[in-house]
Design an enzyme around this catalytic site. Structure first.
Site, short mmCIF file in Angstrom:
data_model
loop_
_atom_site.label_atom_id
_atom_site.label_comp_id
_atom_site.label_asym_id
_atom_site.label_seq_id
_atom_site.Cartn_x
_atom_site.Cartn_y
_atom_site.Cartn_z
N LYS A 112 0.63 -1.14 0.32
CA LYS A 112 0.27 0.15 -0.33
C LYS A 112 1.01 0.94 -0.10
CE LYS A 112 -3.73 -2.22 1.66
NZ LYS A 112 -4.78 -2.28 2.74
N LYS A 197 -4.97 -10.86 -5.29
CA LYS A 197 -6.50 -11.00 -3.77
C LYS A 197 -7.68 -10.16 -4.96
CE LYS A 197 -6.65 -8.23 -0.46
NZ LYS A 197 -6.74 -7.78 0.72
N LYS A 200 -10.96 -5.30 -2.01
CA LYS A 200 -12.12 -3.86 -2.00
C LYS A 200 -12.08 -2.94 -1.87
CE LYS A 200 -12.82 -4.03 2.91
NZ LYS A 200 -11.86 -4.25 3.48
P1 TYM Z 1 -10.28 -6.69 5.20
O1 TYM Z 1 -11.41 -5.58 5.65
O2 TYM Z 1 -9.29 -6.07 4.62
O3 TYM Z 1 -11.31 -7.83 5.29
C1 TYM Z 1 -12.20 -8.26 6.20
C2 TYM Z 1 -11.90 -10.07 5.59
O4 TYM Z 1 -12.29 -10.21 5.25
C3 TYM Z 1 -10.69 -11.27 4.41
N1 TYM Z 1 -10.68 -11.27 3.34
C4 TYM Z 1 -10.68 -11.78 1.93
N2 TYM Z 1 -10.67 -13.17 2.06
C5 TYM Z 1 -10.29 -14.58 1.18
N3 TYM Z 1 -10.02 -13.69 0.13
C6 TYM Z 1 -10.01 -12.40 -0.12
N4 TYM Z 1 -9.81 -11.79 -1.58
C7 TYM Z 1 -9.72 -11.76 1.18
N5 TYM Z 1 -9.85 -10.33 1.14
C8 TYM Z 1 -9.87 -9.93 2.62
C9 TYM Z 1 -9.89 -10.90 5.32
O5 TYM Z 1 -8.52 -11.65 5.81
C10 TYM Z 1 -10.09 -10.24 6.28
O6 TYM Z 1 -10.85 -11.30 7.74
N6 TYM Z 1 -6.76 -6.01 8.86
C11 TYM Z 1 -8.14 -6.59 8.60
C12 TYM Z 1 -8.95 -5.83 9.45
C13 TYM Z 1 -8.35 -5.98 11.06
C14 TYM Z 1 -8.77 -6.75 12.36
C15 TYM Z 1 -8.46 -6.76 13.09
C16 TYM Z 1 -8.96 -8.09 11.31
C17 TYM Z 1 -8.51 -4.61 11.88
N7 TYM Z 1 -8.61 -5.87 12.91
C18 TYM Z 1 -8.32 -7.51 13.73
C19 TYM Z 1 -9.35 -9.07 12.19
C20 TYM Z 1 -8.86 -9.19 13.79
C21 TYM Z 1 -8.43 -6.21 7.15
O7 TYM Z 1 -7.75 -4.85 7.04
O8 TYM Z 1 -9.17 -6.54 6.78
#
Ligand code: TYM
Length: 332
Positions: A112, A197, A200
């Site tokens: 990023k 990947k 979003k």
């Molecule tokens: P985020 O918002 O990018 O994604 C939310 C969840 O979706 C999963 N995910 C995917 N799984 C499979 N294939 C994909 N293409 C895909 N894109 C996203 C992510 O692995 C995630 O589980 N840093 C985290 C948010 C966060 C968080 C936390 C998660 C902040 N604090 C504490 C768990 C515990 C994030 O950016 O997720």
């Protein structure tokens, strides 16, 4: 009882990747087998250039989609990160535990950060410290398990390292959590770029299926998915990433095994058609429930208010204990 914490960041509309990699497990199993908290982590959306009104809108939308996906506020705690001060309070203590070197090694920071620089934007300091805030999200609740997609594995590893280091230095304070991942579709790939990947916040959206896409839009995106010049439907992630991704999606939607499904598909076209219909069917009830929930915004407000109160009560004693352990004077 096992404590589970996970979250989703409101930087864009939720995708099929978010659903298959994380949210579905939360709704179908995690909320029933554990004391679970699911959070819209809005503070994390401020680490890259953002529009305040859009973050507000996306935060509500994400929370609504979590409920539409089946999270039941009577069984689990659904809340917004910025409503609970403990996350930011603990994050600072963990900044005093982490090192700049280990944060610079985080893959998502490198990716990023490079993207921001390429777009001529400056890199926010919070993009570097973001995994520390994520560690605080997790550790504040005495979390045992963190159900996430593959891309978050490195952040959860860092969380474990920070918990162990803090405990060694200041005495046992934190539970050391572990990540859990779904068996299939732990990393759903972009349909137009199957080696990347499905994310979003990507700018080009043709390869991303959003949970709120109309059925015909979903069909079009899946039917136009990039594959390769071959003909045989085989599950080979390295040689045929596009086909493997479609098989993963189909398997995740229908409950089959990607290898077995490959044998039953006669052509790439047939695979795409099956995958498209499977996704549309999987998303149909979710879209319907989302529309119902949108008609009653007061319900969401109540859920988030109660969720924040419950979360605060759980996090407060853990974070207070960390304040004492690290050497801060109690407020009396
Ligand atoms: P985020 O918002 O990018 O994604 C939310 C969840 O979706 C999963 N995910 C995917 N799984 C499979 N294939 C994909 N293409 C895909 N894109 C996203 C992510 O692995 C995630 O589980 N840093 C985290 C948010 C966060 C968080 C936390 C998660 C902040 N604090 C504490 C768990 C515990 C994030 O950016 O997720």
């Amino acid at each position: 009882m096992t404590r589970i914490f996970s979250g989703v960041k409101p930087t864009g509309h939720l995708t099929l990747g978010n659903y298959l990699g994380a949210v579905r497990q939360w709704a179908e199993t995690d909320q029933y087998r554990a004391d679970a908290l699911f959070c819209v982590v809005d503070l994390h959306a401020l680490t890259v250039e953002h529009d305040p009104a859009r973050v507000r809108r996306l935060s509500r939308q994400a929370a609504t989609l979590l409920l539409a996906a089946g999270l039941d506020p009577a069984r689990c705690t659904v809340f917004v990160q910025s409503h609970v001060d403990e996350h930011a309070r603990l994050s600072y203590l963990l900044e005093c535990t982490a090192t700049v070197g280990e944060l610079r090694r985080m893959i998502q920071y490198k990716e990023k950060g490079t993207q921001a620089q390429a777009a001529g934007q400056s890199v926010r300091l919070s993009l570097l410290t973001y995994p520390v805030l994520m560690a605080a999200d997790i550790l504040a609740y005495g979390t045992d398990e963190v159900p996430v997609g593959d891309d978050q594995a490195q952040h959860v590893e860092l969380t474990r390292d920070l918990a162990v280091r803090f405990n060694q230095r200041y005495g046992h304070t934190f539970v050391v959590p572990k990540a859990t991942h779904p068996k299939v579709a732990a990393r759903v790939m972009d349909l137009q770029e199957p080696t990347a990947k499905m994310g979003k916040s990507h700018e080009t959206t043709a390869g991303i299926v959003y949970l709120l896409d109309e059925p015909d839009v979903v069909r079009k995106k899946v039917m136009r998915a990039v594959t390769d010049s071959g003909r045989e439907v085989e599950y080979d992630r390295a040689a045929k990433p596009g086909v493997a991704n479609l098989l993963d999606v189909l398997a995740a939607c229908t409950g089959g095994e990607p290898e077995g499904l490959a044998a039953g598909c006669t052509s790439y076209g047939a695979l795409k058609k099956d995958a498209a219909e499977a996704v549309v069917e999987l998303m149909r009830p979710l879209r319907a429930r989302h529309a119902e929930l949108c008609a009653d915004p007061g319900y969401l407000d109540g859920v988030l208010r109660d969720g924040a109160a419950r979360a605060r009560a759980m996090a407060r004693p853990v974070v207070d204990a960390a304040y004492r352990a690290i050497g801060l004077l109690p407020a009396g």
